[in-house]
Design an enzyme around this catalytic site. Structure first.
Site, mmCIF file in Angstrom:
data_model
loop_
_atom_site.group_PDB
_atom_site.id
_atom_site.type_symbol
_atom_site.label_atom_id
_atom_site.label_comp_id
_atom_site.label_asym_id
_atom_site.label_seq_id
_atom_site.Cartn_x
_atom_site.Cartn_y
_atom_site.Cartn_z
ATOM 1 N N LYS A 110 53.435 15.713 43.235
ATOM 2 C CA LYS A 110 54.023 17.029 43.478
ATOM 3 C C LYS A 110 55.535 16.981 43.354
ATOM 4 O O LYS A 110 56.185 18.003 43.270
ATOM 5 C CB LYS A 110 53.593 17.573 44.836
ATOM 6 C CG LYS A 110 53.984 16.708 45.995
ATOM 7 C CD LYS A 110 53.053 16.864 47.167
ATOM 8 C CE LYS A 110 53.320 15.687 48.098
ATOM 9 N NZ LYS A 110 52.266 15.429 49.029
ATOM 10 N N LYS B 183 65.477 6.667 45.680
ATOM 11 C CA LYS B 183 65.732 7.952 46.346
ATOM 12 C C LYS B 183 67.213 8.180 46.568
ATOM 13 O O LYS B 183 67.693 9.298 46.432
ATOM 14 C CB LYS B 183 64.990 8.025 47.687
ATOM 15 C CG LYS B 183 63.511 8.274 47.539
ATOM 16 C CD LYS B 183 62.921 8.788 48.847
ATOM 17 C CE LYS B 183 61.435 9.030 48.731
ATOM 18 N NZ LYS B 183 60.835 9.415 50.023
ATOM 19 N N LYS C 205 51.284 9.495 36.903
ATOM 20 C CA LYS C 205 50.415 9.813 38.038
ATOM 21 C C LYS C 205 50.609 11.269 38.440
ATOM 22 O O LYS C 205 51.725 11.785 38.376
ATOM 23 C CB LYS C 205 50.803 8.934 39.237
ATOM 24 C CG LYS C 205 49.845 7.794 39.470
ATOM 25 C CD LYS C 205 50.321 6.879 40.583
ATOM 26 C CE LYS C 205 50.054 7.438 41.971
ATOM 27 N NZ LYS C 205 50.417 6.479 43.024
#
Ligand code: TRP
Length: 329
Positions: free
Chosen positions: A197, A111, A194
């Site tokens: 969103k 991240k 996978k």
């Protein structure tokens, strides 16, 4: 009774993978275990949030979970920031975890790299200490999470063990419960990935609360495979196998069994869309009702906060005393 705790980020809309892979299991768990589920709004602010957006997403997440079947009378469903012991305990745990341990967290590395040049908050770095606090605050035995959270859970276990050995037996050391049987729902357009969103794949991601006609269209356009045989084989036939997994999960059967009933991709797509909509439509209706009655929703949220607080206060006191904080007069 075994205590279960899990958290969900209020950062976006629930998709079919979240529902079939996790939330649906929580709905079952609430009847079997002493269950606590938490909308982790404090985790959401590790990346900057628009205030109105955070408020509405948090409310929407709770409404979505109740609509999906979590019963605030049966389990504890809380908004994380309503119980300030989460942040209180997080500080004690930040002082029990090392800089090195936090530096090894792959989610932080990913991240923070993705935000390169951008603002990386200190909270993004200490996030796993807050997550450990969420779990340890309730004497949790089992934590149902996806594979992506395994490392954070291991850290929570290490921190609990270290705290107990430094300050005396204080926390229950939790076990991860990573579901083997839950459906792994893949992207309808890129079935090697996978469903997610965060990945830029609108057509491949089915949202639980989107229009039924839009959902049907996404299944109709789902990627299949080059030959024409309907067979469950995730390596050779990822697209078709994903449809079979989704269909099987919705009707409570095994993908390989379901495969025997179809010879054409088109029929399989239609049947999968129908099965998904049969599961989702009642959830959509219930959510619309809940959002139309803010007072009732607020009442349900308050039930969760007060039940959670009662448990959290006790464990927090135990941790404070163990560490040597002076009790207040
Ligand atoms: N970090 C988890 C996620 O991103 C959410 C979470 C926060 C959580 N606190 C938790 C999950 C405690 C399980 C237990 O998915």
């Amino acid at each position: 009774m075994t205590r279960v705790f899990s958290g969900i980020q209020p950062s976006g809309e629930m998709h079919l993978g979240n529902y079939l892979g996790a939330v649906r299991q929580w709905v079952i768990d609430q009847h079997e275990y002493d269950s606590i589920f938490c909308a982790v709004d404090l985790h959401a602010i590790t990346t900057q949030q628009d205030p109105d957006d955070l408020r509405s997403k948090t409310l929407d997440t709770v409404a979505g979970l109740i609509a999906a079947g979590l019963d605030p009378e049966q389990c504890i469903l809380l908004v994380q920031s309503h119980v300030h012991e989460h942040t209180d305990l997080a500080w004690l745990l930040e002082c029990t975890v090392s800089f090195g341990e936090l530096s090894r967290m792959t989610q932080f590395k990913d991240k923070s790299a993705r935000q390169s040049g951008d603002f990386v908050s200190a909270g993004l770095f200490t996030y796993p200490a807050l997550m450990a606090a969420d779990i340890l605050l309730y004497d949790t035995d089992r934590v149902p999470v996806g594979e992506d959270q395994r490392q954070h859970l291991e850290l929570a276990r290490d921190v609990a063990t270290r705290f107990n050995s430094r300050y005396g037996d204080t926390f229950v050391v939790p076990e991860a419960a990573i579901p083997k049987t839950a459906a792994r729902v893949m992207d309808l357009q890129a079935p090697h990935n996978k469903m997610s969103k965060s990945v830029d794949s609108v057509a491949g991601t089915v949202l639980v609360f989107e229009e039924p006609s839009a959902i049907a269209k996404k299944f109709k356009r789902a990627v299949t495979d080059s030959d024409t045989e309907v067979r469950f084989d995730p390596d050779e036939k990822p697209g078709v196998s994903n449809l079979l997994s989704i269909l099987a999960a919705c009707v409570g059967r095994e993908p390989a069994d379901v495969a025997d009933e179809y010879t054409r991709y088109g029929d399989l797509k239609v049947a999968t869309a129908e099965a998904v909509l049969a599961v989702l439509e009642p959830i959509q209706t219930r959510r619309t009702e809940l959002l139309a009655d803010p007072a009732e929703l607020a009442r349900l949220i308050e039930i969760g906060a007060s039940k959670a607080e009662e448990l959290a206060v006790k464990v927090m006191d135990r941790a404070r005393n163990a560490m040597g904080f002076l009790p207040r007069g």
